[in-house]
Design a protein around this motif. Structure first.
Motif, PDB file in Angstrom:
ATOM      1  N   HIS A  98       0.840  -1.198   0.000  1.00  0.00           N
ATOM      2  CA  HIS A  98       0.000   0.000   0.000  1.00  0.00           C
ATOM      3  C   HIS A  98       0.877   1.251   0.000  1.00  0.00           C
ATOM      4  O   HIS A  98       0.665   2.182  -0.777  1.00  0.00           O
ATOM      5  CB  HIS A  98      -0.914  -0.051   1.225  1.00  0.00           C
ATOM      6  N   GLY A  99       1.901   1.231   0.856  1.00  0.00           N
ATOM      7  CA  GLY A  99       2.826   2.363   0.941  1.00  0.00           C
ATOM      8  C   GLY A  99       3.591   2.569  -0.357  1.00  0.00           C
ATOM      9  O   GLY A  99       3.995   3.684  -0.685  1.00  0.00           O
ATOM     10  N   ALA A 100       3.792   1.458  -1.109  1.00  0.00           N
ATOM     11  CA  ALA A 100       4.526   1.545  -2.382  1.00  0.00           C
ATOM     12  C   ALA A 100       3.592   1.928  -3.525  1.00  0.00           C
ATOM     13  O   ALA A 100       4.013   1.973  -4.683  1.00  0.00           O
ATOM     14  CB  ALA A 100       5.203   0.214  -2.678  1.00  0.00           C
ATOM     15  N   GLY A 101       2.325   2.162  -3.218  1.00  0.00           N
ATOM     16  CA  GLY A 101       1.388   2.634  -4.250  1.00  0.00           C
ATOM     17  C   GLY A 101       0.736   1.522  -5.054  1.00  0.00           C
ATOM     18  O   GLY A 101       0.096   1.792  -6.074  1.00  0.00           O
ATOM     19  N   LEU A 102       0.891   0.256  -4.617  1.00  0.00           N
ATOM     20  CA  LEU A 102       0.275  -0.849  -5.359  1.00  0.00           C
ATOM     21  C   LEU A 102      -1.239  -0.860  -5.124  1.00  0.00           C
ATOM     22  O   LEU A 102      -1.724  -0.415  -4.077  1.00  0.00           O
ATOM     23  CB  LEU A 102       0.861  -2.194  -4.920  1.00  0.00           C
ATOM     24  N   THR A 103      -1.954  -1.402  -6.101  1.00  0.00           N
ATOM     25  CA  THR A 103      -3.407  -1.548  -5.966  1.00  0.00           C
ATOM     26  C   THR A 103      -3.825  -2.912  -6.530  1.00  0.00           C
ATOM     27  O   THR A 103      -3.024  -3.604  -7.166  1.00  0.00           O
ATOM     28  CB  THR A 103      -4.167  -0.447  -6.762  1.00  0.00           C
TER      29      THR A 103
END
Ligand SMILES: NC(=O)c1ccc[n+]([C@@H]2O[C@H](COP(=O)([O-])OP(=O)(O)OC[C@H]3O[C@@H](n4cnc5c(N)ncnc54)[C@H](O)[C@@H]3O)[C@@H](O)[C@H]2O)c1
Length: 282
Positions: free
Chosen positions: A195-200
């Motif tokens: 989540h922190g790495a921007g994954l979805t």
């Protein structure tokens, strides 16, 4: 034989759509509690509540908004007539930055999400718990709030502040039989890193296995922490088994915060010393 640890209790869990919060909500229901699952992630939160059955319900709550937290407490009390346990768990890691690069807005956002939210949770749980003659409030801290190197500066500072808020609230509320404790995870295989790495989407779901593999060597115990490790500890803090425990940090980290393991050099020196002793017949 004893019955379920939380039979007849009502609990509210924030950050309940994923990871540690989802495991806590699941365990609480299994132990007999009615649980209001709160999160900004409506899709996952609604799906989990449906899976857990009639003892569970989802409500969209942004823990940075005081009215949202107050509204959720009011719903739990209206529905069940009481609130026995409040779990302030929602969180996110934020960006890793050097200390001389931290923007003021990111610092404030971290404190609003990770620490001010805990104040809101405590603040609004007090009245119904006083009315019921007591209760248990749990805040999710982090080893990043006890030791350096486990999270970004703002994250670690906000989690450290949670520990102190919990202590001061615990002392003030002890006479009302309201216990307040911090549950302190180490490295736990959840979606928080992705989540922190921007994954979805799928990539975010898949990231949990990668994180699990990465975390194997973070702590003396050779495996990642699992959400259920924390959920088991949360049941203890919510139940009468911890009836005389307040103002404490319950650290569930496989030994990560205790200290580092022997460095390779020290192991080699100890082996040489042992070999010499053998040669000398000691
Ligand atoms: N996973 C770890 O290694 C670890 C270690 C130490 C502490 N923690 C703490 O544990 C708690 C749970 O994290 P997790 O690992 O289960 O992560 P996660 O990402 O799996 O779950 C966090 C949940 O919080 C929700 N959330 C985020 N912002 C919110 C907001 N403003 N309002 C309501 N809900 C919000 C997210 O939607 C998500 O469902 C966090 O407080 C985190 O800081 C996690």
């Amino acid at each position: 034989m004893t019955g379920p640890a939380l039979a007849g209790r009502t609990a509210l869990v924030t950050g309940a759509a994923s990871g540690i919060g989802a495991a806590v909500a699941t365990r609480f229901v299994a132990e007999g509690a009615s649980v209001l699952l709160c999160d900004v992630d409506e899709e996952r939160g609604t799906a989990l509540a449906a899976e857990l059955g009639t003892a569970a319900r989802f409500r969209r709550v942004d823990v940075t908004e005081e009215d949202d937290v107050a509204g959720a407490v009011a719903e739990a009390v209206e529905r069940h007539g009481r609130l026995d346990c409040m779990v302030n768990n929602a969180g996110a890691v934020g960006r890793w930055r050097f200390v001389d690069d931290v923007p003021a807005a990111e610092w404030d956002a971290a404190f609003a999400l990770l620490c001010r939210s805990v104040l809101f949770g405590i603040k609004h749980a007090v009245a119904p718990m006083r009315a019921a003659g007591g209760g248990s409030i749990i805040a999710t801290g982090s080893v990043a709030g006890l030791r350096t190197g486990y999270g970004p500066h703002a994250y670690g500072a906000a989690k450290a502040a949670v520990v102190q808020l919990v202590r001061s609230a615990a002392v003030e509320l002890a006479a009302d039989r309201i216990r307040v404790n911090t549950l302190v995870p180490g490295g736990v295989a959840t979606r928080i890193v992705g989540h922190g790495a921007g994954l979805t989407g799928d990539a975010l779901d898949r990231s949990v296995d990668l994180v699990r593999a990465d975390l194997r060597s973070l702590q003396p115990m050779p495996r990642a922490g699992e959400p259920d490790d924390l959920a088991a500890a949360a049941v203890f803090l919510a139940s009468d088994a911890s009836g005389f425990v307040t103002g404490q940090e319950l650290v569930v980290d496989g030994g990560a915060s205790v200290g580092r393991q022997w460095p390779a050099d020290a192991v080699r020196m100890a082996e040489r010393a042992r070999q010499r002793d053998r040669e000398r017949g000691r």
